[in-house]
Design a protein around this motif. Structure first.
Motif, PDB file in Angstrom:
ATOM      1  N   VAL A 234       0.893  -1.622  -0.119  1.00 44.59           N
ATOM      2  CA  VAL A 234       0.096  -0.462   0.114  1.00 44.59           C
ATOM      3  C   VAL A 234       1.316   1.796   0.121  1.00 44.59           C
ATOM      4  CG1 VAL A 234      -1.923   1.272   1.630  1.00 44.59           C
ATOM      5  CG2 VAL A 234      -1.981  -1.425   0.979  1.00 44.59           C
ATOM      6  N   TRP A 235       2.068   1.260   1.259  1.00 38.49           N
ATOM      7  CA  TRP A 235       2.631   2.759   0.624  1.00 38.49           C
ATOM      8  C   TRP A 235       3.592   3.004  -0.256  1.00 38.49           C
ATOM      9  CZ3 TRP A 235       7.707   2.146   0.235  1.00 38.49           C
ATOM     10  CH2 TRP A 235       8.758   3.660   0.680  1.00 38.49           C
ATOM     11  N   ALA A 236       3.857   1.230  -1.090  1.00 39.97           N
ATOM     12  CA  ALA A 236       4.009   2.251  -2.581  1.00 39.97           C
ATOM     13  C   ALA A 236       3.828   2.092  -3.690  1.00 39.97           C
ATOM     14  CB  ALA A 236       4.900   0.793  -2.812  1.00 39.97           C
ATOM     15  N   LYS A 237       2.226   2.155  -3.425  1.00 38.37           N
ATOM     16  CA  LYS A 237       1.807   1.925  -3.880  1.00 38.37           C
ATOM     17  C   LYS A 237       0.990   4.196  -3.893  1.00 38.37           C
ATOM     18  CE  LYS A 237      -1.699   2.528  -7.214  1.00 38.37           C
ATOM     19  NZ  LYS A 237      -1.763   2.600  -8.925  1.00 38.37           N
ATOM     20  N   LYS A 238       0.662   4.214  -2.622  1.00 36.83           N
ATOM     21  CA  LYS A 238       0.572   5.774  -2.021  1.00 36.83           C
ATOM     22  C   LYS A 238       1.911   6.442  -2.969  1.00 36.83           C
ATOM     23  CE  LYS A 238      -2.836   4.903   1.074  1.00 36.83           C
ATOM     24  NZ  LYS A 238      -3.523   5.791   0.707  1.00 36.83           N
ATOM     25  N   GLN A 239       2.973   6.237  -2.721  1.00 35.50           N
ATOM     26  CA  GLN A 239       4.269   6.921  -3.084  1.00 35.50           C
ATOM     27  C   GLN A 239       4.421   7.149  -4.624  1.00 35.50           C
ATOM     28  OE1 GLN A 239       5.937   8.353  -0.794  1.00 35.50           O
ATOM     29  NE2 GLN A 239       3.951   7.264  -0.045  1.00 35.50           N
ATOM     30  N   GLY A 240       3.435   6.288  -5.650  1.00 34.61           N
ATOM     31  CA  GLY A 240       3.163   6.712  -7.538  1.00 34.61           C
ATOM     32  C   GLY A 240       4.526   5.016  -7.601  1.00 34.61           C
ATOM     33  N   LYS A 241       4.795   4.333  -7.114  1.00 32.10           N
ATOM     34  CA  LYS A 241       5.734   3.369  -7.502  1.00 32.10           C
ATOM     35  C   LYS A 241       4.669   1.962  -7.901  1.00 32.10           C
ATOM     36  CE  LYS A 241       9.257   5.833  -6.200  1.00 32.10           C
ATOM     37  NZ  LYS A 241      10.696   5.981  -6.654  1.00 32.10           N
ATOM     38  N   ILE A 242       5.925   1.076  -8.473  1.00 30.63           N
ATOM     39  CA  ILE A 242       5.353  -0.085  -8.372  1.00 30.63           C
ATOM     40  C   ILE A 242       5.521  -0.967  -7.475  1.00 30.63           C
ATOM     41  CG2 ILE A 242       4.959  -1.916 -10.437  1.00 30.63           C
ATOM     42  CD1 ILE A 242       6.252   0.246 -12.496  1.00 30.63           C
ATOM     43  N   PRO A 243       4.616  -1.517  -6.912  1.00 28.50           N
ATOM     44  CA  PRO A 243       5.013  -3.327  -5.595  1.00 28.50           C
ATOM     45  C   PRO A 243       4.992  -3.844  -6.142  1.00 28.50           C
ATOM     46  CG  PRO A 243       2.566  -1.885  -5.425  1.00 28.50           C
ATOM     47  CD  PRO A 243       3.152  -1.459  -6.411  1.00 28.50           C
ATOM     48  N   ILE A 244       5.973  -5.125  -5.974  1.00 29.07           N
ATOM     49  CA  ILE A 244       6.423  -6.155  -6.860  1.00 29.07           C
ATOM     50  C   ILE A 244       6.516  -6.773  -5.498  1.00 29.07           C
ATOM     51  CG2 ILE A 244       7.501  -7.639  -8.468  1.00 29.07           C
ATOM     52  CD1 ILE A 244       8.369  -4.860  -9.353  1.00 29.07           C
ATOM     53  N   PHE A 245       5.248  -7.813  -5.242  1.00 27.43           N
ATOM     54  CA  PHE A 245       5.179  -8.878  -4.104  1.00 27.43           C
ATOM     55  C   PHE A 245       5.869 -10.310  -4.709  1.00 27.43           C
ATOM     56  CE2 PHE A 245       2.638 -12.217  -1.924  1.00 27.43           C
ATOM     57  CZ  PHE A 245       3.280 -12.301  -0.889  1.00 27.43           C
ATOM     58  N   ILE A 246       6.610 -10.942  -4.476  1.00 27.26           N
ATOM     59  CA  ILE A 246       7.529 -12.298  -4.880  1.00 27.26           C
ATOM     60  C   ILE A 246       7.371 -12.814  -3.633  1.00 27.26           C
ATOM     61  CG2 ILE A 246       9.878 -13.341  -5.507  1.00 27.26           C
ATOM     62  CD1 ILE A 246      10.720 -10.339  -6.067  1.00 27.26           C
ATOM     63  N   THR A 247       6.932 -14.094  -4.132  1.00 32.34           N
ATOM     64  CA  THR A 247       6.768 -15.341  -2.728  1.00 32.34           C
ATOM     65  C   THR A 247       6.748 -16.663  -3.197  1.00 32.34           C
ATOM     66  OG1 THR A 247       5.276 -16.060  -0.947  1.00 32.34           O
ATOM     67  CG2 THR A 247       3.851 -16.087  -2.908  1.00 32.34           C
TER      68      THR A 247
END
Length: 226
Positions: free
Chosen positions: A45-58
């Protein structure tokens, strides 16, 4: 969002954000079951709010549903998820023992997604976060295309890496033409070989903000360089 996080999760989130702003990575090493997932969701959520592209790797796409549940728990089930896996599904719990399909990759969707990301260095319109798995990036069949897409996002300077089960990040390629997980993630973090084999880091290179989540992150020596 704070209503869905315990005090220690808020502390971890704040420390991770501060480290990322300073250009450093951050390890969240809480024991299994303590709630690292919600902290990871908050980082998305924080990344999205900063205008970034969050990449979740699991570890595998079977854990995508759990992360989506964590996003819902902190009040952000509205985020739209793109997935690299073929035929992946994310299921939403709607209560009273019932579920519904929230996101699904139909045949060919992942190939179109990978092609779009590689060419445009961003997610398609209407998508907020990219979900992928270590098995997608392990140097096997199809890995080079997926690695190239994620490298394009990182090279754009807009990516934030949230590495769940980070103790699984190391690995040796099964395809000799591919980079294994170690080499691939090192390229993301250092810029070297990011844009192709034997290439130097892009000019003005800065490593992407990265959060590692694992109770056993130091389990194997080949993980430590990451």
């Amino acid at each position: 969002m704070a209503k869905g996080l315990a005090g220690y999760q808020i502390d971890a989130l704040a420390l991770a954000i501060q480290a990322n702003k300073l250009g450093k990575g951050f390890i969240i090493g809480d024991d299994t079951g303590v709630g690292k997932g919600r902290t990871a969701a908050a980082m998305i959520v924080w990344a999205k709010k900063q205008g970034k592209i969050p990449i979740f790797i699991t570890l595998s796409d079977s854990l995508y549903t759990a992360m989506y549940a964590d996003l819902i728990a902190i009040g952000h089930g509205d985020l739209k998820i793109a997935m690299t896996n073929t035929d992946s599904k994310i299921i939403k719990d709607v209560g009273e023992g019932k579920t519904e399909l929230a996101f699904e990759n139909k045949k060919g969707d992942n190939e179109k997604l990978i092609k779009y990301i590689t060419q445009n260095k961003k997610l398609p319109s209407g998508k907020d976060v990219l979900f992928t798995a270590y098995s997608q990036l392990n140097g096997g069949v199809g890995s080079p295309a997926r690695q190239a897409a994620i490298a394009a996002l990182v090279a754009s300077g807009d990516a934030v890496l949230i590495m769940d089960e980070a103790n699984n990040a190391a690995g040796i390629p099964s395809d000799k033409e591919s980079m294994g997980q170690n080499a691939f993630f090192m390229s993301l973090l250092t810029g070297k070989n990011l844009l192709g084999k034997d290439t130097e880091a892009p000019e003005d290179w800065k490593p992407p903000p990265t959060v590692y989540l694992s109770a056993t992150f130091a389990k194997r020596p080949d993980n430590m360089p990451l």
